[in-house]
Design a protein around this motif. Sequence first.
Motif, mmCIF file in Angstrom:
data_model
loop_
_atom_site.group_PDB
_atom_site.id
_atom_site.type_symbol
_atom_site.label_atom_id
_atom_site.label_comp_id
_atom_site.label_asym_id
_atom_site.label_seq_id
_atom_site.Cartn_x
_atom_site.Cartn_y
_atom_site.Cartn_z
ATOM 1 N N SER A 139 11.660 1.658 -5.040
ATOM 2 C CA SER A 139 11.681 0.214 -4.850
ATOM 3 C C SER A 139 13.060 -0.249 -4.361
ATOM 4 C CB SER A 139 11.241 -0.430 -6.168
ATOM 5 O OG SER A 139 11.933 -1.555 -6.435
ATOM 6 N N THR A 168 0.845 -1.201 0.000
ATOM 7 C CA THR A 168 0.000 0.000 0.000
ATOM 8 C C THR A 168 0.877 1.246 0.000
ATOM 9 O OG1 THR A 168 -1.812 -1.104 1.136
ATOM 10 C CG2 THR A 168 -1.749 1.292 1.303
ATOM 11 N N THR A 169 0.566 2.150 -0.933
ATOM 12 C CA THR A 169 1.337 3.377 -1.105
ATOM 13 C C THR A 169 0.423 4.570 -0.855
ATOM 14 O OG1 THR A 169 2.637 2.275 -2.821
ATOM 15 C CG2 THR A 169 2.748 4.669 -2.771
ATOM 16 N N PHE A 187 1.420 3.614 -9.693
ATOM 17 C CA PHE A 187 1.444 2.704 -8.544
ATOM 18 C C PHE A 187 0.158 1.883 -8.449
ATOM 19 C CE2 PHE A 187 5.124 4.866 -6.508
ATOM 20 C CZ PHE A 187 5.812 3.722 -6.122
ATOM 21 N N ILE A 195 0.307 8.689 -1.544
ATOM 22 C CA ILE A 195 0.973 9.740 -2.317
ATOM 23 C C ILE A 195 0.249 11.062 -2.081
ATOM 24 C CG2 ILE A 195 1.625 10.521 -4.641
ATOM 25 C CD1 ILE A 195 1.389 7.433 -5.379
ATOM 26 N N VAL A 241 -3.396 2.042 -3.709
ATOM 27 C CA VAL A 241 -2.822 3.384 -3.588
ATOM 28 C C VAL A 241 -3.835 4.293 -2.912
ATOM 29 C CG1 VAL A 241 -2.027 5.426 -4.844
ATOM 30 C CG2 VAL A 241 -1.403 3.162 -5.661
ATOM 31 N N ASP A 297 3.052 0.835 3.344
ATOM 32 C CA ASP A 297 4.408 0.351 3.049
ATOM 33 C C ASP A 297 5.291 1.457 2.484
ATOM 34 O OD1 ASP A 297 3.619 -2.468 3.585
ATOM 35 O OD2 ASP A 297 2.317 -2.068 1.874
ATOM 36 N N LEU A 298 4.682 2.384 1.759
ATOM 37 C CA LEU A 298 5.448 3.489 1.159
ATOM 38 C C LEU A 298 4.634 4.773 1.249
ATOM 39 C CD1 LEU A 298 7.773 4.655 -0.631
ATOM 40 C CD2 LEU A 298 6.474 3.864 -2.625
#
Length: 225
Positions: free
Chosen positions: A205, A2-3, A20, A5, A26, A73-74
């Motif tokens: 990444s 899961t990102t 993504f 932004i 996302v 995660d990001l």
Amino acid sequence: MTTVITGASRGIGHGLATAFAALGPVIATHRGQAPDAPALPGLEWQTLDVTAQDSSPDSPRALGSRLTGRPVDLLVCNAGVYLGKGLAFEDLKPDHWAQTFAVNVTGVARTIQALLPNLAKGKRPRIAIIASAMGSDTRAPGGAYIYRASKAAALNLGRNLAVDLKPRGIAVGIYHPGWVKTDMGGDGADIDADTSVAGLIAQFSALDLQDTGCFRNYDGSPIPF
Ligand SMILES: NC(=O)c1ccc[n+]([C@@H]2O[C@H](COP(=O)([O-])OP(=O)(O)OC[C@H]3O[C@@H](n4cnc5c(N)ncnc54)[C@H](OP(=O)(O)O)[C@@H]3O)[C@@H](O)[C@H]2O)c1
């Protein structure tokens, strides 16, 4: 994976969100009206104004509350402004300084603060701060004082957070997206958003705890501080 932004309504953030979304869930943030964007499975929109007061539903704190319990995660801190562009030093206004720092520096810090509990639950958690090569002290050709100072501060924030978050298993990278053809970069910029986005995704990444605190160009080349 899961990102999250920030600043995904247009420009580089929008490109990152759509790219993504092909890779996993996302959470893309916007201000005001939800942007006109393709309905991609896994792409979720949330409101976020990184300068909003804690009591506002648009604030970083409110976003953190809405995402309680969800692993991230990001986190990509992309939202940014370039105010007072082209103004001579004598013409810069206190408001330009205050607004720019509220978005480009404090906004980044508040977003990270709000989502730290989510990152703590993430798998190989990473934070990517979109700063700029213009924030490097080794590139000081004069001009763009406010933007340069704000991106230098964002870089400094990222470098110090990298140290403090390493024992918690969270890696922090600071990135220059290139000079990109967006509303901010203008039509005369070097590269299009797709090129920047593809490069940034590869850099995010590759980010790990060994490399935490790195300052890299979208193509992977290190940028001197
Ligand atoms: N383009 C370049 O050449 C370049 C070079 C170096 C670094 N950068 C950095 O890359 C990032 C993205 O730049 P870009 O070229 O894509 O810029 P852009 O096209 O101007 O887009 C900026 C994004 O940030 C959002 N934003 C602005 N203020 C915000 C706030 N208070 N809260 C939440 N979101 C906010 C905007 O939302 P709205 O649509 O609501 O305004 C928009 O989605 C920025 O951090 C920028 O400094 C860009």
